[in-house]
Enzyme design. Structure first.
Site, PDB file in Angstrom:
ATOM      1  N   GLY A   1       3.865   1.866  -0.832  1.00 18.08           N
ATOM      2  CA  GLY A   1       4.544   1.667  -1.964  1.00 18.08           C
ATOM      3  C   GLY A   1       5.571   0.599  -1.962  1.00 18.08           C
TER       4      GLY A   1
ATOM      5  N   GLU B   1      -6.675  -0.684   3.301  1.00 18.54           N
ATOM      6  CA  GLU B   1      -6.881  -2.255   3.855  1.00 18.54           C
ATOM      7  C   GLU B   1      -8.402  -2.580   3.580  1.00 18.54           C
ATOM      8  OE1 GLU B   1      -3.387  -1.825   6.845  1.00 18.54           O
ATOM      9  OE2 GLU B   1      -5.365  -1.924   7.560  1.00 18.54           O
TER      10      GLU B   1
ATOM     11  N   GLY C   1       0.888  -1.241   0.159  1.00 11.17           N
ATOM     12  CA  GLY C   1       0.061   0.007   0.226  1.00 11.17           C
ATOM     13  C   GLY C   1       0.652   1.122   0.004  1.00 11.17           C
TER      14      GLY C   1
END
Length: 206
Positions: A108, A173, A106
């Protein structure tokens, strides 16, 4: 119910109100443009359909709460009849050029995810990377396909000055959970899997 604040008799928002706010926050991630990247739902369904057609296997990995979302996807893909494996499970087989590796980073990049994506590519597998930071993330250079999920992660959490309802990477998430449910719904149609057939593959050792 628009514009109405529902409470439980105290000064705090009601459970319904909190749930609505959380769901709305997560849903808003899917209204954001993903150009120049393809829409994430179409991208994932297309790649999984291709792997299923060639009898390839699907490998998945993510750290922390992202990993939990990918474990949930792994379970549902098995229910759809695909050969799926979560990395580091004791029964995970070697990956090959006929397989697809789905990983999430998420913010990166994570050192573990970077290494696994690089290793999967070196074995000839296709790597589909889920991320909210497609331009700056360290994992992107190892990806065959980048799936951009434009949701807030820990990489941008500090930009929020007030106390957030969804802290750190919770929006990302939550977006993964919703995205994966849509993937299973669409992929079930593509693969011609009936609810009864899907249900028959659920474990009975519970």
């Amino acid at each position: 119910m628009s514009g109405v604040t529902i409470t439980d008799g105290s000064d705090s928002p009601s459970v319904f109100s909190l749930a609505s706010q959380i769901c709305t926050h997560i849903a808003s991630s899917f209204s954001k443009p993903t150009d120049p990247y393809p829409p994430p739902l179409d991208l994932i369904v297309t790649n999984l359909s291709a792997i299923a057609a060639q009898n390839g296997r699907v490998f998945l990995y993510g750290v922390g709460r992202e990993g939990l979302m990918l474990k949930a996807l792994c379970m549902r893909l098995a229910h759809l009849g695909l050969s799926t494996h979560f990395v580091f499970d004791m029964t995970t087989p070697p990956i090959t050029s006929n397989d697809l590796f789905i990983a999430s980073a998420g913010p990166g990049g994570f050192s573990t995810v970077d290494a696994l994506c690089s290793l999967a590519r070196s074995k000839g597998a296709k790597v589909l990377l889920l991320t909210a930071q497609p331009e700056s993330g360290s994992c992107v250079k190892h990806a065959s396909v980048v799936c951009y999920v434009p949701a807030q992660t820990m990489a941008t959490d500090e930009e929020v000055k007030s106390r957030p309802l969804l802290p750190m990477g919770s929006v990302y998430e939550g977006a993964l959970f919703v995205l994966f449910e849509m993937v299973i719904y669409k992929l079930g149609e593509v693969l011609g899997q009936s609810p009864e057939t899907i249900r028959s593959r659920h474990t009975n050792l519970e």
